[in-house]
Design an enzyme around this catalytic site. Structure first.
Site, PDB file in Angstrom:
ATOM      1  N   LYS A 270       0.802  -1.223   0.000  1.00 26.53           N
ATOM      2  CA  LYS A 270       0.000   0.000   0.000  1.00 26.53           C
ATOM      3  C   LYS A 270       0.837   1.277   0.000  1.00 26.53           C
ATOM      4  O   LYS A 270       0.278   2.372  -0.081  1.00 26.53           O
ATOM      5  CB  LYS A 270      -0.953  -0.010   1.201  1.00 26.53           C
ATOM      6  CG  LYS A 270      -2.000  -1.111   1.127  1.00 26.53           C
ATOM      7  CD  LYS A 270      -2.942  -1.048   2.315  1.00 26.53           C
ATOM      8  CE  LYS A 270      -4.044  -2.089   2.238  1.00 26.53           C
ATOM      9  NZ  LYS A 270      -3.541  -3.458   2.404  1.00 26.53           N
TER      10      LYS A 270
ATOM     11  N   LYS B  84      -4.341  -0.298   9.567  1.00 27.68           N
ATOM     12  CA  LYS B  84      -4.310  -1.493   8.725  1.00 27.68           C
ATOM     13  C   LYS B  84      -2.863  -1.827   8.390  1.00 27.68           C
ATOM     14  O   LYS B  84      -1.964  -0.979   8.530  1.00 27.68           O
ATOM     15  CB  LYS B  84      -5.125  -1.281   7.452  1.00 27.68           C
ATOM     16  CG  LYS B  84      -4.718  -0.069   6.623  1.00 27.68           C
ATOM     17  CD  LYS B  84      -5.709   0.156   5.490  1.00 27.68           C
ATOM     18  CE  LYS B  84      -5.400   1.412   4.702  1.00 27.68           C
ATOM     19  NZ  LYS B  84      -6.399   1.647   3.627  1.00 27.68           N
TER      20      LYS B  84
ATOM     21  N   ARG C 138     -15.788   1.212  -6.194  1.00 23.15           N
ATOM     22  CA  ARG C 138     -14.744   0.500  -6.927  1.00 23.15           C
ATOM     23  C   ARG C 138     -14.873   0.869  -8.400  1.00 23.15           C
ATOM     24  O   ARG C 138     -15.860   0.556  -9.045  1.00 23.15           O
ATOM     25  CB  ARG C 138     -14.899  -1.006  -6.715  1.00 23.15           C
ATOM     26  CG  ARG C 138     -14.134  -1.897  -7.702  1.00 23.15           C
ATOM     27  CD  ARG C 138     -12.612  -1.793  -7.604  1.00 23.15           C
ATOM     28  NE  ARG C 138     -12.092  -2.117  -6.288  1.00 23.15           N
ATOM     29  CZ  ARG C 138     -11.798  -3.363  -5.869  1.00 23.15           C
ATOM     30  NH1 ARG C 138     -12.032  -4.397  -6.655  1.00 23.15           N
ATOM     31  NH2 ARG C 138     -11.277  -3.555  -4.661  1.00 23.15           N
TER      32      ARG C 138
ATOM     33  N   ARG D 246     -19.846  -0.117  -3.041  1.00 22.42           N
ATOM     34  CA  ARG D 246     -19.865  -1.211  -2.068  1.00 22.42           C
ATOM     35  C   ARG D 246     -20.250  -0.629  -0.711  1.00 22.42           C
ATOM     36  O   ARG D 246     -19.581   0.278  -0.209  1.00 22.42           O
ATOM     37  CB  ARG D 246     -18.501  -1.902  -2.003  1.00 22.42           C
ATOM     38  CG  ARG D 246     -18.015  -2.378  -3.371  1.00 22.42           C
ATOM     39  CD  ARG D 246     -16.686  -3.087  -3.302  1.00 22.42           C
ATOM     40  NE  ARG D 246     -15.652  -2.254  -2.721  1.00 22.42           N
ATOM     41  CZ  ARG D 246     -14.404  -2.662  -2.487  1.00 22.42           C
ATOM     42  NH1 ARG D 246     -14.056  -3.913  -2.765  1.00 22.42           N
ATOM     43  NH2 ARG D 246     -13.511  -1.849  -1.965  1.00 22.42           N
TER      44      ARG D 246
ATOM     45  N   ARG E  96     -15.658  -2.209   6.917  1.00 20.91           N
ATOM     46  CA  ARG E  96     -15.140  -2.704   5.648  1.00 20.91           C
ATOM     47  C   ARG E  96     -16.277  -2.948   4.670  1.00 20.91           C
ATOM     48  O   ARG E  96     -17.282  -3.539   5.025  1.00 20.91           O
ATOM     49  CB  ARG E  96     -14.344  -4.001   5.867  1.00 20.91           C
ATOM     50  CG  ARG E  96     -13.147  -3.812   6.780  1.00 20.91           C
ATOM     51  CD  ARG E  96     -12.550  -5.141   7.194  1.00 20.91           C
ATOM     52  NE  ARG E  96     -13.498  -5.928   7.989  1.00 20.91           N
ATOM     53  CZ  ARG E  96     -13.227  -7.123   8.503  1.00 20.91           C
ATOM     54  NH1 ARG E  96     -12.040  -7.672   8.283  1.00 20.91           N
ATOM     55  NH2 ARG E  96     -14.130  -7.779   9.214  1.00 20.91           N
TER      56      ARG E  96
ATOM     57  N   ASP F 146     -10.291   2.188  -5.234  1.00 23.14           N
ATOM     58  CA  ASP F 146     -11.276   2.252  -4.154  1.00 23.14           C
ATOM     59  C   ASP F 146     -11.345   3.695  -3.667  1.00 23.14           C
ATOM     60  O   ASP F 146     -10.358   4.233  -3.139  1.00 23.14           O
ATOM     61  CB  ASP F 146     -10.896   1.317  -3.009  1.00 23.14           C
ATOM     62  CG  ASP F 146     -11.009  -0.144  -3.411  1.00 23.14           C
ATOM     63  OD1 ASP F 146     -11.619  -0.427  -4.461  1.00 23.14           O
ATOM     64  OD2 ASP F 146     -10.483  -1.014  -2.687  1.00 23.14           O
TER      65      ASP F 146
ATOM     66  N   GLU G 161      -7.343   3.100  -1.896  1.00 27.17           N
ATOM     67  CA  GLU G 161      -6.441   2.022  -2.296  1.00 27.17           C
ATOM     68  C   GLU G 161      -6.451   1.878  -3.804  1.00 27.17           C
ATOM     69  O   GLU G 161      -7.420   2.234  -4.474  1.00 27.17           O
ATOM     70  CB  GLU G 161      -6.841   0.689  -1.638  1.00 27.17           C
ATOM     71  CG  GLU G 161      -6.589   0.622  -0.147  1.00 27.17           C
ATOM     72  CD  GLU G 161      -6.697  -0.794   0.408  1.00 27.17           C
ATOM     73  OE1 GLU G 161      -6.685  -1.752  -0.397  1.00 27.17           O
ATOM     74  OE2 GLU G 161      -6.801  -0.933   1.630  1.00 27.17           O
TER      75      GLU G 161
ATOM     76  N   ASN H  33      -5.949  -1.262  -6.387  1.00 25.77           N
ATOM     77  CA  ASN H  33      -5.862  -2.717  -6.498  1.00 25.77           C
ATOM     78  C   ASN H  33      -5.290  -3.076  -7.861  1.00 25.77           C
ATOM     79  O   ASN H  33      -5.962  -2.901  -8.884  1.00 25.77           O
ATOM     80  CB  ASN H  33      -7.241  -3.346  -6.321  1.00 25.77           C
ATOM     81  CG  ASN H  33      -7.847  -3.013  -4.970  1.00 25.77           C
ATOM     82  OD1 ASN H  33      -7.657  -3.724  -4.012  1.00 25.77           O
ATOM     83  ND2 ASN H  33      -8.566  -1.889  -4.899  1.00 25.77           N
TER      84      ASN H  33
END
Length: 332
Positions: free
Chosen positions: A134, A171, A220, A240, A248, A288, A296, A298
């Site tokens: 990350k 995290k 996303r 989401r 989460r 995200d 983030e 991905n």
């Protein structure tokens, strides 16, 4: 052409995975498709790569389930990379971190050799190495990412916690799928030290500002070559939403998906991050996004593209495989 999908373990693939849908679409278009687990990759004595692969049978399939079942019933055979046009790295190193640490970097390392031998490797293995944790987010403009501290020192976390009015996200630097992500506030004063110590047993901890917009979940968004993945005017994006009492929003952590579209804030983020993603050879990634911040990136095996296709009534897999075909022709 021949396309080889690298996954963590073929036997643990699911019909609901984006990889399955991409592989089926490639098969439908007449390409030869192989699956190979990262532990089944081989460096051969003639200097080429290879793998103990499962070849998709040459017939039609009525569903993702029957397609994957047929793959799993196929025996593995050693295949040399002189037959590969594309090596598609869809394995997630973070998923192998605890039980198979030897597998974390294998896909990227074999991918580097494959790239040198003229095979189109997606995403770029050099880019994936750069983005293997990350920390990659910190390469992008400050204006589009949350305030962050990355450390193994409890005092650093405490100082940031006070600076952020006693509410932060904690995290691990390496990880995926929402695992070991904690919202820390005054109710967790007694557990804060233990949480940091638990995360730091496996490496560095990320302390991140809490964004109130996270209560509404995240978006996303899929990018292809640094641009939003589009088909027939529809963008490949889903929202989401987390379960009650959960921070989460990951689907396999109980989050629910619903349609999402572009906003001015999302367009600003794409403009800021797209050029570097394209420069780093990131063919297909998932962003995200919470509010106006990028949480983030991905880059290994972003999921959710099946949901996006269903919600928007278009097949985004066709768009991705078409772009892959163009990329191979250009590389040739």
């Amino acid at each position: 052409m021949t396309i080889t999908f690298v996954v963590n373990q073929v036997g643990k693939e699911s019909a609901g995975y984006t990889t399955t849908a991409l592989a089926l679409e490639a098969h439908k278009r007449g390409h030869t498709v192989y699956y190979v687990g990262v532990g089944d990759l081989v460096y051969l004595s003639d200097g080429r790569l290879g793998g103990h692969c499962r070849r998709v049978p040459g017939r039609e399939f009525r569903s993702l389930h029957t397609f994957l079942d047929a793959v799993l019933e196929t025996e593995k055979k050693l295949v040399s990379s002189d037959k590969w046009d594309v090596l598609w790295l869809r394995n997630d190193p973070a998923a192998d971190m605890e039980k198979r640490p030897w597998a974390q970097d294998a896909g990227m390392l074999f991918g580097q050799l494959a790239s040198q031998q003229g095979i189109t490797v997606l995403n770029s293995p050099e880019g994936l190495i750069k983005a293997s944790n990350k920390m990659y987010l910190q390469y992008f403009p400050e204006s589009v990412r949350p305030r962050t501290v990355i450390t193994r020192n409890m005092a650093d976390v405490e100082a940031f916690y006070r600076e952020q009015n006693h509410r932060i996200i904690l995290k691990p630097l390496k990880g995926s799928g929402g695992k070991n992500v904690f919202l820390i506030d005054k109710k967790d004063d007694k557990n804060r030290k233990q949480i940091v110590e638990a995360i730091c047993r496996d490496g560095f901890a990320i302390a991140q500002e809490y964004l109130p917009a996270a209560k509404k979940g995240d978006v996303r968004l899929f990018l292809m070559d640094g641009e939003p993945l589009m088909r027939n005017g529809k963008v490949a994006a889903i929202q989401r939403v987390q379960q009650a009492g959960e921070i989460r929003s990951n689907i396999h952590q109980g989050g629910k998906a619903k349609p999402a579209g572009m906003t001015t804030e999302i367009e600003t983020i794409v403009d800021a991050v797209g050029p570097l993603l394209r420069q780093d050879g990131m063919f297909l990634v998932g962003l995200d996004i919470v509010g106006d911040k990028l949480m983030e990136i991905n880059v290994f095996s972003p999921g959710g593209l099946i949901h996006a296709s269903e919600f928007h009534g278009v097949d985004f897999m066709e768009e991705v495989i078409t772009a892959m075909e163009r990329k191979v022709d250009k590389n040739r």
